[in-house]
Enzyme design. Structure first.
Site, PDB file in Angstrom:
ATOM      1  CG  HIS A   1      -1.801   1.172   1.365  1.00 40.96           C
ATOM      2  ND1 HIS A   1      -3.131   1.151   1.004  1.00 40.96           N
ATOM      3  CD2 HIS A   1      -1.556   2.440   1.802  1.00 40.96           C
ATOM      4  CE1 HIS A   1      -3.656   2.349   1.209  1.00 40.96           C
ATOM      5  NE2 HIS A   1      -2.728   3.157   1.701  1.00 40.96           N
ATOM      6  CD  GLU A   2       1.525   3.636   3.674  1.00 35.14           C
ATOM      7  OE1 GLU A   2       1.722   4.699   3.050  1.00 35.14           O
ATOM      8  OE2 GLU A   2       0.469   3.418   4.312  1.00 35.14           O
TER       9      GLU A   2
ATOM     10  CG  HIS B   1       0.240   6.277  -0.688  1.00 32.09           C
ATOM     11  ND1 HIS B   1      -0.817   6.926  -1.292  1.00 32.09           N
ATOM     12  CD2 HIS B   1      -0.277   5.662   0.420  1.00 32.09           C
ATOM     13  CE1 HIS B   1      -1.919   6.711  -0.580  1.00 32.09           C
ATOM     14  NE2 HIS B   1      -1.624   5.949   0.450  1.00 32.09           N
TER      15      HIS B   1
ATOM     16  CG  HIS C   1       0.297   9.043  -6.885  1.00 33.07           C
ATOM     17  ND1 HIS C   1      -0.798   9.370  -6.130  1.00 33.07           N
ATOM     18  CD2 HIS C   1       0.104   9.655  -8.070  1.00 33.07           C
ATOM     19  CE1 HIS C   1      -1.611  10.146  -6.827  1.00 33.07           C
ATOM     20  NE2 HIS C   1      -1.090  10.341  -8.014  1.00 33.07           N
TER      21      HIS C   1
END
Ligand SMILES: [Zn+2]
Length: 670
Positions: free
Chosen positions: A461-462, A465, A468
């Site tokens: 998940h991290e 990010h 991105h």
């Protein structure tokens, strides 16, 4: 000697020179950098030349370089490696920063210049990104009240400061009620509870100064208690106390605070010319309107309720089988659901763990980025703020892309949870700057360090990010990377979690720490199957909360929020054995501040998109389909906030997302 925070950084990739920075450097650097930014902003506002995009909007973008440097280093260590000195600095900096940004947003001369440029926007020959930055800058000032004058301006100021007070009181009342209540248990009451629950309750007892184990209202104690305690009488008492937080009467009661908050929010929105607070709040989100939010939530509600009712019938039968007659109650659901989970999906966490080595999971997250985006990772030897931190240079086709830092282990001084931040955001103005991105997690150390499946999902998940941020390719830092709408920002992160579930990824990287063997097939299936368990319950408790939040803000503020809540739940036909995930007097997301007010839906909005976006890969025939990965980078990962989120999504997928993939993912599809 120059302050290392303010000097030019000559380190590799201009990573902050952590080995030269001492805690004593922060306060003087902060004062200098803050004053510098103030002077820059004043010079922009008082510029005798006529306002232009360049001397106003771009000038604001370029201002505050020193402050950014100081704060990026300070907040990195304050969050991930704090100590009493850093905590004291944070208490000192926070109000100064709040005052600083309030001063900028209420600077009339500055706003007049921005409004002039905004008024002339059609004649300015701006790029799409410049138009966007201008719009966002102007809109930010207007939404903050910069266009108001006289009595309205004064009223806005009062409303904002009163809302800040109410938000703090709400939080403190909730904490006080959570701290106040506890229920001592006898040794006999502990029968049937697993050791880890008993240990947690003994620790809680010591903390409360009790003689023995106690149940408290902390989620990490009461939820396992409700799951595992066979004592229905005790579950009922504990659940009642949990449900009453913030609604016990007296000084810590949150109900009047909720009512006043909603009324002030409505007034604030109307002062700014909006019909309702939801209209105001959702304007900047991908959803844009209350109608769009309601449509999404209702599309999920009915199938979720149907599943919850079917599950409730199974659990009721189990309860009757225990010789308890009557209806399943809210304090029964978790207990019977846990029994059912054990029977149907028993997953031995202890046997699973050796297959999830941190090192191998980091490799897995990198390997997926290599296959999808052609990124390669090479570990760097640079001084960071803690010996546990590691850094990699990220390149593509031999060119530098970013620096990625991983700070994976729990320690005192690190706040809980996991997060991603850019120590330096990507930008090309006023000069090219490559991103320095960090993931901070709280995994247990070990030799080798082993993760739970949830931990592994957090890692992915991290890292989503981080991608991105790292793949961002825009001009202005204010719209780079994750500077996007709140209901869009979790798309890249939640989407990346899907690659952990790709069987070939687990097969390659989930290898046993001692034997090196791949995870057995039946274990893999259990891991993947457990994710859908009891999703009717989880979805119902969440969606009910999101719909109440929306009803509070979409229209006239209710004088009695509790009555409004009851009305919404009755209309929905809320199943009797399920309560809202956060009832009004405890709904900190909505009342502790503005962050998730009229915005609690956004978790699910992002999930709708990530499920639908991953289906694009499945439709193309492979989770690593090159063309789909390219489209994802081009339209979503590289674009930051330069374009409206819904337009970005349509460019990627050819249409907006539907809820079907989410329903399938949660096991709720018909
Ligand atoms: Zn996230």
């Amino acid at each position: 000697m120059t302050n290392p925070l303010l000097s030019d950084w000559t380190t590799p990739f201009k990573i902050a020179p952590f080995n030269k920075i001492g805690d004593a450097d922060f306060a003087p650097a902060f004062d200098v950098a803050l004053a510098e930014h103030q002077a820059e902003v004043t010079a922009i506002a008082d510029n005798p030349e006529a306002p232009t995009f360049s001397n106003t909007v771009e000038a604001l973008e370029a201002a505050g370089v020193a402050l950014d440097k100081v704060l990026s280093v300070f907040f990195s260590v304050a969050g991930a490696d704090s100590n009493p000195e850093r905590e004291a600095l944070q208490r000192d900096f926070s109000p100064k920063l709040a005052a600083h940004s309030a001063e900028i947003s209420s600077n009339k001369a500055l706003f007049d210049r921005i409004a002039t440029v905004w008024g002339a926007r059609d004649e300015l020959d701006l790029t799409e990104e410049q138009q966007r930055v201008l719009m966002l800058t102007h809109r930010g000032f207007v939404r903050g009240g910069a266009a108001l004058d006289g009595a309205e301006e004064a009223r806005m100021k009062d409303i904002k400061s009163r809302l800040a007070v109410l938000g703090t009181e709400f939080t403190q009342n909730l904490l006080a009620d959570e701290r106040e209540w506890f229920m001592p248990l006898t040794e006999q009451d502990l029968e049937g509870l697993p050791n880890f629950v008993v240990d947690a309750m003994r620790a809680a007892g010591e903390e409360k100064g009790a003689d023995g184990p106690v149940v408290t209202l902390s989620r990490s104690v009461i939820v396992p208690f409700l799951q595992f305690s066979p004592r229905r009488d005790l579950r009922e008492i504990a659940f009642a106390a949990w449900a009453a937080r913030g609604a016990n009467g007296g000084k810590t009661d949150n109900r009047a605070i909720a009512a006043e908050t909603l009324a002030l929010r409505e007034e604030r929105a109307k002062l700014l010319g909006y019909d309702s607070f939801s209209d105001f709040k959702l304007e900047t989100e991908m959803a844009k309107t209350p109608e769009a939010v309601r449509a999404l939530l209702m599309a999920v509600w009915e199938p979720a309720k149907a599943r919850a009712e079917a599950d409730g019938a199974v659990l009721t039968d189990m309860m009757h089988g225990d010789g308890i007659n009557g209806d399943l109650e809210p304090w029964d659901w978790r207990y019977y659901a846990e029994k059912r989970r054990k029977a149907e999906h028993d997953l031995d966490e202890a046997a699973l763990k050796p297959y999830l080595q941190l090192e191998r999971m980091i490799e897995a997250s990198f390997a997926c980025a290599t296959r999808l985006f052609g990124l390669t990772f090479k570990e760097l030897d640079v001084p960071l703020y803690h010996a546990d931190c590691r850094a990699w240079e990220v390149t593509r086709d031999g060119s530098h892309v970013a620096v990625f830092i991983g700070d994976y282990f729990a320690r005192g001084g690190k706040r809980s949870g996991a997060w991603c931040s850019a120590m330096r955001g990507q930008a090309k103005f006023p000069e090219v700057q490559g991103p320095v991105v960090i993931n901070v997690c709280n995994f247990a150390k070990g030799d080798p360090a082993l993760l739970s499946y949830d931990d592994a999902r957090t890692l992915f998940h991290e890292f989503g990010h981080a991608l991105h941020q790292m793949l961002s390719n825009v001009t202005y830092e204010s719209v780079s990377g994750t500077s996007v709408a709140r209901d869009f920002v979790e798309l890249p992160s939640q989407l990346y979690e899907h690659w952990l579930e790709v069987p070939e990824v687990l097969a390659e990287f989930a290898t046993h720490a001692e034997t090196g063997e791949a995870m057995p097939q039946d274990m893999l299936e259990k891991v993947l199957g457990a994710a859908n368990f009891d999703q009717g319950f989880a979805t119902v408790e969440y969606v009910a909360s999101a719909l109440v939040d929306l009803a509070f803000h979409d229209g006239a503020a209710p004088a009695d929020p509790m009555a409004k809540q009851a009305e919404v739940l009755a209309e929905l036909g809320m199943p009797r054995a399920i309560t809202m995930r956060h009832a009004t007097p405890q709904f900190a997301h909505v009342f502790a501040g503005d962050g998730y007010s009229s915005g609690y839906y956004s978790y699910m909005w992002s999930e709708v998109m990530d499920a639908d976006a991953f289906e694009a890969f499945e439709e193309a025939g492979s989770p690593f389909d090159a063309a789909t990965a390219k489209a994802l980078e081009t339209h979503i990962l590289s674009t930051g906030g330069t374009v409206e989120a819904d337009a970005l999504y349509e460019r990627f997928r050819g249409r907006l997302p539907g809820v079907e993939a989410l329903l399938k993912g949660r096991g709720l599809a018909a």
